[in-house]
Design a protein around this motif. Structure first.
Motif, PDB file in Angstrom:
ATOM      1  N   SER A  17       0.861  -1.178   0.000  1.00 55.98           N
ATOM      2  CA  SER A  17       0.000   0.000   0.000  1.00 55.98           C
ATOM      3  C   SER A  17       0.899   1.229   0.000  1.00 55.98           C
ATOM      4  O   SER A  17       1.957   1.221   0.625  1.00 55.98           O
ATOM      5  N   VAL A  18       0.480   2.264  -0.693  1.00 56.18           N
ATOM      6  CA  VAL A  18       1.287   3.480  -0.809  1.00 56.18           C
ATOM      7  C   VAL A  18       0.452   4.682  -0.376  1.00 56.18           C
ATOM      8  O   VAL A  18      -0.704   4.832  -0.806  1.00 56.18           O
ATOM      9  N   PHE A  19       1.049   5.526   0.471  1.00 54.41           N
ATOM     10  CA  PHE A  19       0.374   6.723   0.959  1.00 54.41           C
ATOM     11  C   PHE A  19       1.311   7.919   0.857  1.00 54.41           C
ATOM     12  O   PHE A  19       2.517   7.788   1.050  1.00 54.41           O
ATOM     13  N   ALA A  20       0.733   9.071   0.572  1.00 54.38           N
ATOM     14  CA  ALA A  20       1.537  10.288   0.446  1.00 54.38           C
ATOM     15  C   ALA A  20       2.043  10.761   1.797  1.00 54.38           C
ATOM     16  O   ALA A  20       3.141  11.309   1.904  1.00 54.38           O
ATOM     17  N   SER A  21       1.259  10.554   2.848  1.00 57.50           N
ATOM     18  CA  SER A  21       1.632  11.074   4.167  1.00 57.50           C
ATOM     19  C   SER A  21       1.514  10.009   5.241  1.00 57.50           C
ATOM     20  O   SER A  21       0.753   9.036   5.110  1.00 57.50           O
ATOM     21  N   GLY A  22       2.230  10.236   6.325  1.00 57.02           N
ATOM     22  CA  GLY A  22       2.148   9.347   7.472  1.00 57.02           C
ATOM     23  C   GLY A  22       0.768   9.365   8.097  1.00 57.02           C
ATOM     24  O   GLY A  22       0.293   8.344   8.605  1.00 57.02           O
ATOM     25  N   GLU A  23       0.135  10.511   8.060  1.00 58.27           N
ATOM     26  CA  GLU A  23      -1.221  10.626   8.617  1.00 58.27           C
ATOM     27  C   GLU A  23      -2.189   9.700   7.891  1.00 58.27           C
ATOM     28  O   GLU A  23      -3.008   9.019   8.513  1.00 58.27           O
ATOM     29  N   GLU A  24      -2.083   9.661   6.557  1.00 58.06           N
ATOM     30  CA  GLU A  24      -2.946   8.763   5.769  1.00 58.06           C
ATOM     31  C   GLU A  24      -2.630   7.299   6.062  1.00 58.06           C
ATOM     32  O   GLU A  24      -3.537   6.472   6.178  1.00 58.06           O
ATOM     33  N   ALA A  25      -1.340   6.981   6.196  1.00 55.93           N
ATOM     34  CA  ALA A  25      -0.936   5.603   6.491  1.00 55.93           C
ATOM     35  C   ALA A  25      -1.447   5.168   7.861  1.00 55.93           C
ATOM     36  O   ALA A  25      -1.940   4.051   8.028  1.00 55.93           O
ATOM     37  N   ALA A  26      -1.344   6.063   8.852  1.00 57.08           N
ATOM     38  CA  ALA A  26      -1.816   5.741  10.197  1.00 57.08           C
ATOM     39  C   ALA A  26      -3.328   5.526  10.214  1.00 57.08           C
ATOM     40  O   ALA A  26      -3.832   4.599  10.875  1.00 57.08           O
ATOM     41  N   ALA A  27      -4.061   6.347   9.482  1.00 57.87           N
ATOM     42  CA  ALA A  27      -5.520   6.175   9.404  1.00 57.87           C
ATOM     43  C   ALA A  27      -5.865   4.836   8.765  1.00 57.87           C
ATOM     44  O   ALA A  27      -6.777   4.131   9.223  1.00 57.87           O
ATOM     45  N   TYR A  28      -5.134   4.469   7.715  1.00 58.19           N
ATOM     46  CA  TYR A  28      -5.348   3.180   7.050  1.00 58.19           C
ATOM     47  C   TYR A  28      -5.113   2.021   8.024  1.00 58.19           C
ATOM     48  O   TYR A  28      -5.935   1.101   8.120  1.00 58.19           O
ATOM     49  N   LEU A  29      -4.008   2.057   8.757  1.00 63.96           N
ATOM     50  CA  LEU A  29      -3.694   0.976   9.691  1.00 63.96           C
ATOM     51  C   LEU A  29      -4.733   0.884  10.801  1.00 63.96           C
ATOM     52  O   LEU A  29      -5.105  -0.213  11.231  1.00 63.96           O
ATOM     53  N   ASN A  30      -5.243   2.032  11.244  1.00 64.25           N
ATOM     54  CA  ASN A  30      -6.288   2.010  12.268  1.00 64.25           C
ATOM     55  C   ASN A  30      -7.608   1.456  11.743  1.00 64.25           C
ATOM     56  O   ASN A  30      -8.384   0.889  12.512  1.00 64.25           O
ATOM     57  N   ARG A  31      -7.851   1.599  10.446  1.00 61.85           N
ATOM     58  CA  ARG A  31      -9.044   0.969   9.848  1.00 61.85           C
ATOM     59  C   ARG A  31      -8.844  -0.537   9.690  1.00 61.85           C
ATOM     60  O   ARG A  31      -9.750  -1.331   9.922  1.00 61.85           O
ATOM     61  N   GLU A  32      -7.646  -0.927   9.279  1.00 62.04           N
ATOM     62  CA  GLU A  32      -7.364  -2.343   8.995  1.00 62.04           C
ATOM     63  C   GLU A  32      -7.222  -3.182  10.261  1.00 62.04           C
ATOM     64  O   GLU A  32      -7.547  -4.368  10.249  1.00 62.04           O
ATOM     65  N   ILE A  33      -6.694  -2.588  11.310  1.00 59.63           N
ATOM     66  CA  ILE A  33      -6.399  -3.333  12.535  1.00 59.63           C
ATOM     67  C   ILE A  33      -7.368  -2.883  13.609  1.00 59.63           C
ATOM     68  O   ILE A  33      -7.283  -1.764  14.121  1.00 59.63           O
ATOM     69  N   ASP A  34      -8.312  -3.759  13.959  1.00 54.58           N
ATOM     70  CA  ASP A  34      -9.352  -3.386  14.922  1.00 54.58           C
ATOM     71  C   ASP A  34      -9.755  -4.609  15.730  1.00 54.58           C
ATOM     72  O   ASP A  34     -10.014  -5.676  15.174  1.00 54.58           O
ATOM     73  N   GLY A  35      -9.782  -4.462  17.030  1.00 49.83           N
ATOM     74  CA  GLY A  35     -10.217  -5.547  17.907  1.00 49.83           C
ATOM     75  C   GLY A  35      -9.253  -6.718  17.944  1.00 49.83           C
ATOM     76  O   GLY A  35      -9.662  -7.845  18.189  1.00 49.83           O
ATOM     77  N   ALA A  36      -7.974  -6.454  17.720  1.00 50.05           N
ATOM     78  CA  ALA A  36      -6.975  -7.520  17.655  1.00 50.05           C
ATOM     79  C   ALA A  36      -5.939  -7.344  18.761  1.00 50.05           C
ATOM     80  O   ALA A  36      -5.863  -6.302  19.410  1.00 50.05           O
ATOM     81  N   THR A  37      -5.139  -8.387  18.956  1.00 50.72           N
ATOM     82  CA  THR A  37      -3.938  -8.219  19.766  1.00 50.72           C
ATOM     83  C   THR A  37      -2.838  -7.780  18.810  1.00 50.72           C
ATOM     84  O   THR A  37      -2.695  -8.326  17.714  1.00 50.72           O
ATOM     85  N   VAL A  38      -2.087  -6.762  19.221  1.00 54.28           N
ATOM     86  CA  VAL A  38      -1.095  -6.140  18.345  1.00 54.28           C
ATOM     87  C   VAL A  38       0.243  -6.062  19.072  1.00 54.28           C
ATOM     88  O   VAL A  38       0.311  -5.562  20.194  1.00 54.28           O
ATOM     89  N   GLY A  39       1.298  -6.527  18.416  1.00 50.88           N
ATOM     90  CA  GLY A  39       2.650  -6.405  18.936  1.00 50.88           C
ATOM     91  C   GLY A  39       3.405  -5.347  18.156  1.00 50.88           C
ATOM     92  O   GLY A  39       3.155  -5.138  16.965  1.00 50.88           O
TER      93      GLY A  39
END
Length: 198
Positions: A17-39
């Motif tokens: 996945s490619v994003f212009a900004s870190g803010e967009e990448a962080a929003a994407y990861l927060n959408r993709e990763i939900d209700g999980a255990t994360v290391g």
């Protein structure tokens, strides 16, 4: 900027996945990763984007230095999490991902044990080929990380390159190269068009 490396990473089996900004990448990861255990290992990239704080709001996050509790136990729990996030010390345009580690928690988790691994990589980590990416990891990223961790090593003192030292505080103890996606789990590379981390 990322056309060649994206093509080569995909040829090596990674989702990209490619994003212009870190803010967009962080929003994407927060959408993709939900209700999980994360290391998550120690990462300037993750800290710059506030991912520990945002992901821990809707996931169970294990990250030493952030998650309360015994650091060794937190690292053990991180190694068994559904999802693991890390960055890279070097990324070759030819498609190899390079990480150097002192404790081994990040590199071990990038190899086995999770449902999915995400590599979050800023444009400053990109190098033309494998040898340039390895040189970057050893001579740019490692000295900066040694300085950040207040290590008593020649690279931390001088800040200019790797001295291949024998210091007991050396952080360069293991090298992992991902030539291809590991067969045991999903792996996604999230490329960001801004400088992040070391």
């Amino acid at each position: 900027m990322f056309e060649t490396v994206k093509k080569n990473l995909e040829a090596n089996g990674f989702t990209v996945s490619v994003f212009a900004s870190g803010e967009e990448a962080a929003a994407y990861l927060n959408r993709e990763i939900d209700g999980a255990t994360v290391g998550m290992g120690g990462s300037v990239t993750m800290a710059q984007l506030g991912l520990k704080e945002s992901l821990s709001a809707h996931n169970t996050l294990y990250c030493h230095g952030f998650t309360p509790g015994d650091p060794a136990e937190v690292q053990r729990l991180a190694s068994a999490a559904d999802i693991y996030l890390l960055s890279a010390n070097g990324l070759a345009e030819t498609g190899e991902i390079i990480n150097i580690d002192g404790m081994g928690n990040r590199t071990a988790s990038s190899l086995y044990g999770h449902r999915k691994v995400y590599f979050l990589i800023g444009k400053n980590k990109l190098a033309p080929d494998f040898h340039s990416a390895l040189h970057r990891a050893r001579n740019v990223a490692a000295p900066k990380n040694a300085q950040r961790l207040n290590r008593k090593t020649p690279c931390a003192v001088k800040g200019d390159r790797c001295y291949d030292c024998d210091s007991p505080e050396r952080i360069c103890r293991g090298l992992v190269v991902h030539y291809k996606k590991m067969t045991s789990m999903d792996m996604e590379v999230v490329l960001v068009g801004q400088e992040l981390g070391y």
